[in-house]
Scaffold this active site. Structure first.
Site, mmCIF file in Angstrom:
data_model
loop_
_atom_site.group_PDB
_atom_site.id
_atom_site.type_symbol
_atom_site.label_atom_id
_atom_site.label_comp_id
_atom_site.label_asym_id
_atom_site.label_seq_id
_atom_site.Cartn_x
_atom_site.Cartn_y
_atom_site.Cartn_z
ATOM 1 N N ASP A 177 46.192 20.254 2.233
ATOM 2 C CA ASP A 177 44.783 20.271 2.607
ATOM 3 C C ASP A 177 44.306 18.824 2.709
ATOM 4 O O ASP A 177 43.570 18.333 1.852
ATOM 5 C CB ASP A 177 43.982 21.041 1.554
ATOM 6 C CG ASP A 177 42.529 21.238 1.942
ATOM 7 O OD1 ASP A 177 42.156 20.864 3.065
ATOM 8 O OD2 ASP A 177 41.761 21.761 1.108
ATOM 9 N N CYS A 205 15.961 22.681 2.296
ATOM 10 C CA CYS A 205 17.021 22.767 3.303
ATOM 11 C C CYS A 205 17.497 24.213 3.302
ATOM 12 O O CYS A 205 18.084 24.670 2.322
ATOM 13 C CB CYS A 205 18.171 21.822 2.967
ATOM 14 S SG CYS A 205 19.633 22.052 4.020
ATOM 15 N N CYS A 217 39.831 20.661 8.433
ATOM 16 C CA CYS A 217 38.401 20.821 8.686
ATOM 17 C C CYS A 217 37.974 20.084 9.951
ATOM 18 O O CYS A 217 36.780 19.981 10.227
ATOM 19 C CB CYS A 217 37.573 20.347 7.490
ATOM 20 S SG CYS A 217 37.832 18.621 7.048
ATOM 21 N N CYS A 248 14.799 26.076 10.457
ATOM 22 C CA CYS A 248 14.326 24.881 9.754
ATOM 23 C C CYS A 248 13.355 24.117 10.633
ATOM 24 O O CYS A 248 13.643 23.840 11.811
ATOM 25 C CB CYS A 248 15.501 23.980 9.377
ATOM 26 S SG CYS A 248 15.025 22.449 8.549
ATOM 27 N N GLU A 292 47.906 14.801 -5.996
ATOM 28 C CA GLU A 292 46.497 14.476 -5.743
ATOM 29 C C GLU A 292 46.265 13.012 -6.079
ATOM 30 O O GLU A 292 46.753 12.513 -7.088
ATOM 31 C CB GLU A 292 45.601 15.379 -6.598
ATOM 32 C CG GLU A 292 44.156 14.975 -6.678
ATOM 33 C CD GLU A 292 43.466 14.951 -5.312
ATOM 34 O OE1 GLU A 292 42.773 13.942 -5.038
ATOM 35 O OE2 GLU A 292 43.631 15.901 -4.531
ATOM 36 N N TYR A 317 47.489 17.199 -1.719
ATOM 37 C CA TYR A 317 46.036 17.026 -1.766
ATOM 38 C C TYR A 317 45.439 18.176 -2.572
ATOM 39 O O TYR A 317 44.479 18.831 -2.175
ATOM 40 C CB TYR A 317 45.425 16.984 -0.360
ATOM 41 C CG TYR A 317 46.134 16.085 0.626
ATOM 42 C CD1 TYR A 317 45.793 14.737 0.721
ATOM 43 C CD2 TYR A 317 47.126 16.578 1.462
ATOM 44 C CE1 TYR A 317 46.435 13.907 1.647
ATOM 45 C CE2 TYR A 317 47.780 15.759 2.380
ATOM 46 C CZ TYR A 317 47.435 14.422 2.460
ATOM 47 O OH TYR A 317 48.079 13.617 3.376
ATOM 48 N N CYS A 372 16.228 16.249 11.687
ATOM 49 C CA CYS A 372 17.258 16.019 10.676
ATOM 50 C C CYS A 372 18.625 16.041 11.349
ATOM 51 O O CYS A 372 18.876 16.846 12.250
ATOM 52 C CB CYS A 372 17.161 17.105 9.606
ATOM 53 S SG CYS A 372 18.496 17.066 8.395
ATOM 54 N N GLN A 387 35.040 23.295 -2.426
ATOM 55 C CA GLN A 387 34.495 23.815 -1.177
ATOM 56 C C GLN A 387 32.998 24.050 -1.303
ATOM 57 O O GLN A 387 32.523 24.589 -2.311
ATOM 58 C CB GLN A 387 35.196 25.123 -0.800
ATOM 59 C CG GLN A 387 36.652 24.953 -0.397
ATOM 60 C CD GLN A 387 36.812 24.248 0.943
ATOM 61 O OE1 GLN A 387 35.870 24.157 1.734
ATOM 62 N NE2 GLN A 387 38.007 23.750 1.199
ATOM 63 N N CYS A 404 22.268 19.409 10.771
ATOM 64 C CA CYS A 404 22.726 20.610 11.477
ATOM 65 C C CYS A 404 22.841 20.341 12.974
ATOM 66 O O CYS A 404 22.111 19.518 13.528
ATOM 67 C CB CYS A 404 21.757 21.768 11.234
ATOM 68 S SG CYS A 404 21.781 22.425 9.551
#
Length: 412
Positions: free
Chosen positions: A340, A166, A367, A77, A296, A272, A89, A243, A92
């Site tokens: 999650d 992108c 995550c 990029c 949830e 979740y 940017c 996701q 990333c």
């Protein structure tokens, strides 16, 4: 050293040390720690200090590489070009690293967090998802600058860097937001669903009517994305959670099924639970005589889950925060718990509530490596040990990583 130093704008030549959590590496200069972005361990680079509040550390960007590492590559990029300096940017972190190098760096971060926070020496291998390093992202959030151009924010800044494309995002989704002008200050969501349909919504933070709340308006497509995973179809609100990596829903649902192994006729909790992806695979394992409880906090997500899983009567639904729902003593006792949580992790209240029901297996999805390590440490206080860990490069080019952990009773 007297007073608080301020090296902002200063250029330093440093030797880059180990990778750290957050998309940077650690260097040292005149006794201070320098957190360096856009460098790799072992390199000698010139950095420009971007933030310095005094004290023991500052933040910097690499602006020249004097001795490159073997894993360095040219970023795909243009907005990751080192020559742009602070105008890069912020989306990333690792475009300057090969895919293998990125996965090695992420594995090192997960292992370091587990050792430092949870006291575990755990060998970590990060698995590549199908599809490669580019065009994997199906959901993107963009901001609009004062000229009406869509873009992403610079690192640790509200400044918008306009983009024409992108390379990690689906081409169709990007084309629908970068070929026109928008209301300055708006925030955009672009989604390309499993059918290839593109959905774009905009939130204007300066409504036409005074005191009116910002409302998301559909610009293209509809308000519902149609997704496919685990052999099923799922309707998901465009503003809801799914996701972002094209391959992640199938890979993660398969992994959860392997680790959960709900017995036929057994009871599983899906905390979740979103729109029902994991609940679907748990229900298949439990069978028609089993029970699955999906919890949830988003009412819209629960509505979607009810519709998505209407053919699975063994699934029950509870709308509310996990912390509140788990105070109900009448919940069915689980054989398996899948959770999650958001990036911050489950935390003590949820871990305590889950462990108090003494499930035989806990499948914990995370995550954020630090949050995972904190939660693993909390489980250990209740006699649960980490028995399996699958790490996935679900966010190539960024520092983010997805881990799916299995915890079982020490005396189980």
């Amino acid at each position: 050293m007297t007073g608080k130093p301020d090296w902002t704008g200063r250029r330093l030549e440093v030797e880059v040390g180990a990778v750290a959590h957050g998309g940077h590496c650690v260097a040292r200069y005149e006794g201070r720690v320098v957190f360096v972005r856009h460098a790799l361990p072992g390199e000698v680079v010139v950095v420009e200090v971007t933030e310095d509040a005094g004290g023991g550390f500052c933040r910097a960007d690499a602006v020249e590489v004097l001795t490159p590492a073997a894993g360095r590559v040219s970023p795909p990029c243009a907005l990751a070009d080192m020559a742009l300096g602070r105008n890069r940017c912020g989306g990333c972190d690792w475009q300057h690293a090969s895919g293998e190098t990125q996965r090695e760096l992420k594995a090192a971060v997960v292992a370091e967090q587990l050792q430092r926070i949870a006291g575990l020496d755990w060998p970590v291998q990060v698995r590549e998802l199908p599809g490669g390093l580019l065009r994997w992202r199906t959901r993107a959030r963009l901001a609009v600058d004062r000229s009406g151009n869509a873009g992403f924010r610079a690192h640790r800044s509200h400044r918008v860097v306009p983009v024409e494309d992108c390379p990690i995002t689906a081409e169709g989704a990007m084309a629908e937001v970068t070929d026109r002008r928008w209301r300055p200050g708006a925030e955009l969501t672009a989604v390309e669903d499993s059918r290839g349909e593109v959905h774009v919504t905009a939130v204007d933070h300066k409504p036409k009517r005074r005191h009116a709340r910002p409302v998301a308006r559909s610009v293209r497509g509809g308000e519902v994305a149609h997704e496919s995973a685990a052999g099923r179809s799922f309707d998901v609100s465009v503003q809801g959670f799914w996701q972002v990596h094209k391959a992640a829903p199938d890979v993660f649902s398969e992994t959860v099924a392997q680790l959960a192994a709900v017995p036929s006729g057994g009871v599983a909790w899906d905390l979740y639970g979103g729109v029902g992806l994991f609940a679907a695979v748990l229900a298949e394992q439990a069978g028609p005589t089993g029970e699955v409880l999906l919890v949830e906090s988003s009412k819209r997500a629960v509505e979607d889950a009810v519709a998505n899983l209407r053919d699975l009567p063994q699934v029950a639904f509870r709308a509310g925060t996990v912390e509140r729902v788990l105070t109900d003593e009448d919940l069915p006792t689980p054989d398996v718990v899948v959770l999650d949580p958001p990036r911050k992790g489950a935390g003590r209240a949820v871990v305590d509530a889950v462990a108090s029901r003494e499930p035989s297996r806990i499948v914990h999805i995370a995550c954020d490596p630090a949050a995972l390590a904190r939660d693993v440490s909390l489980y250990a206080e209740h006699g649960y040990r980490l028995s399996d860990l699958r790490a996935f490069d679900a966010f190539p080019m960024t520092h983010h990583i997805e881990c799916i952990a299995l915890l079982e009773p020490v005396d189980g």
